[in-house]
Scaffold this motif. Structure first.
Motif, PDB file in Angstrom:
ATOM      1  N   GLU A 101      -6.609  12.930  -8.660  1.00 42.48           N
ATOM      2  CA  GLU A 101      -6.358  14.269  -9.204  1.00 42.48           C
ATOM      3  C   GLU A 101      -6.609  15.331  -8.135  1.00 42.48           C
ATOM      4  O   GLU A 101      -5.842  16.299  -8.015  1.00 42.48           O
ATOM      5  N   ARG A 102      -7.652  15.163  -7.374  1.00 35.58           N
ATOM      6  CA  ARG A 102      -7.969  16.136  -6.331  1.00 35.58           C
ATOM      7  C   ARG A 102      -6.987  16.086  -5.170  1.00 35.58           C
ATOM      8  O   ARG A 102      -6.686  17.119  -4.546  1.00 35.58           O
ATOM      9  N   ASP A 103      -6.460  14.916  -4.886  1.00 37.11           N
ATOM     10  CA  ASP A 103      -5.528  14.761  -3.764  1.00 37.11           C
ATOM     11  C   ASP A 103      -4.101  15.163  -4.118  1.00 37.11           C
ATOM     12  O   ASP A 103      -3.258  15.291  -3.221  1.00 37.11           O
ATOM     13  N   SER A 104      -3.817  15.345  -5.411  1.00 35.07           N
ATOM     14  CA  SER A 104      -2.452  15.674  -5.847  1.00 35.07           C
ATOM     15  C   SER A 104      -2.483  16.976  -6.636  1.00 35.07           C
ATOM     16  O   SER A 104      -2.560  16.958  -7.875  1.00 35.07           O
ATOM     17  N   PRO A 105      -2.437  18.107  -5.950  1.00 34.34           N
ATOM     18  CA  PRO A 105      -2.579  19.393  -6.653  1.00 34.34           C
ATOM     19  C   PRO A 105      -1.438  19.719  -7.602  1.00 34.34           C
ATOM     20  O   PRO A 105      -1.594  20.580  -8.468  1.00 34.34           O
ATOM     21  N   ARG A 106      -0.298  19.039  -7.482  1.00 30.87           N
ATOM     22  CA  ARG A 106       0.853  19.344  -8.330  1.00 30.87           C
ATOM     23  C   ARG A 106       1.166  18.222  -9.323  1.00 30.87           C
ATOM     24  O   ARG A 106       2.146  18.305 -10.048  1.00 30.87           O
TER      25      ARG A 106
END
Length: 223
Positions: A101-106
């Motif tokens: 979740e943190r690595d994929s902001p979109r």
């Protein structure tokens, strides 16, 4: 996000969302025995629990079986079973989801639609059945916070040219909060750009023909 703490921004209350989540299936380990019952035609066996939502059982000690969450909680309260937490609630899986979740902001990671309600019900009623309960609860809260932050960022991109908003893999609670906000925001944009498309009550009232302008009344004659 305002909707997290203010129920007036949500369609359903937290209690109603939990009620909907209670139909999700979950695994339990019974410590009781409830065998199948003979059918009245004696050609087959009937399940011990024949309910509107489905048939459940038989239940045998230490034999895994699947039941709705509401039934699992009811049996757990009476000491008739232990609940096996779903695989996604392990510390390892939750840690992986949080990092993604943190690595994929979109992008939103795929989770059960009622993951918030399921985890809350299990923490409230079966905490002794959840390994590393405090770490699990902390990770779920962190995942919720990260996802809500991404929801807020996504909503900031709404403009007058927006006709639809696509947010994939949202949970039930997130949809419950986002839906009315998005609807009101888009309506405000449309009203500002094209006020004639949204008729106001005052406008509708002004368009009504006054009674004095409808001409003389005619008495109805009996036939």
């Amino acid at each position: 996000m305002a909707g997290q703490s203010d129920p007036q921004f949500s369609v359903f209350s937290a209690a109603e969302m939990e009620f909907l989540a209670e139909d999700e299936m979950i695994e339990i380990v019974p410590n009781m025995r409830i065998e199948s019952l003979p059918h009245h035609k004696k050609t087959r066996m009937e399940p011990p629990l024949h309910l509107i939502s489905g048939d459940y059982g038989p239940f045998q000690p230490q034999i895994l079986t699947r039941v709705p969450l509401w039934l699992a909680v009811a049996l757990r309260k009476r000491g008739k079973c232990t609940i096996r937490p779903p695989e996604w609630m392990s510390v390892e899986n939750l840690t992986r989801i949080l990092e993604a979740e943190r690595d994929s902001p979109r992008e939103f990671q795929e989770l059960p639609f009622h993951y918030v309600e399921i985890s809350k019900l299990l923490v409230d009623h079966a905490r002794d059945d959840i390994p590393d309960i405090y770490m699990v609860r902390s990770l779920i809260e962190d995942i919720r916070d990260v996802r809500f932050h991404k929801v807020e960022n996504g909503l900031e991109t709404i403009s007058a040219r927006t006709h639809a908003v696509k947010l994939k893999n949202l949970s039930a609670m997130e949809v419950n909060i986002v839906r009315p906000f998005v609807a009101r925001t888009l309506q405000a944009f449309y009203k500002h750009d094209s006020p004639e498309l949204i008729q106001q009550p005052s406008t509708m009232a002004s368009r009504r023909v006054p009674a004095s302008d409808r001409g003389p009344r005619r008495d109805l004659r009996r036939r």
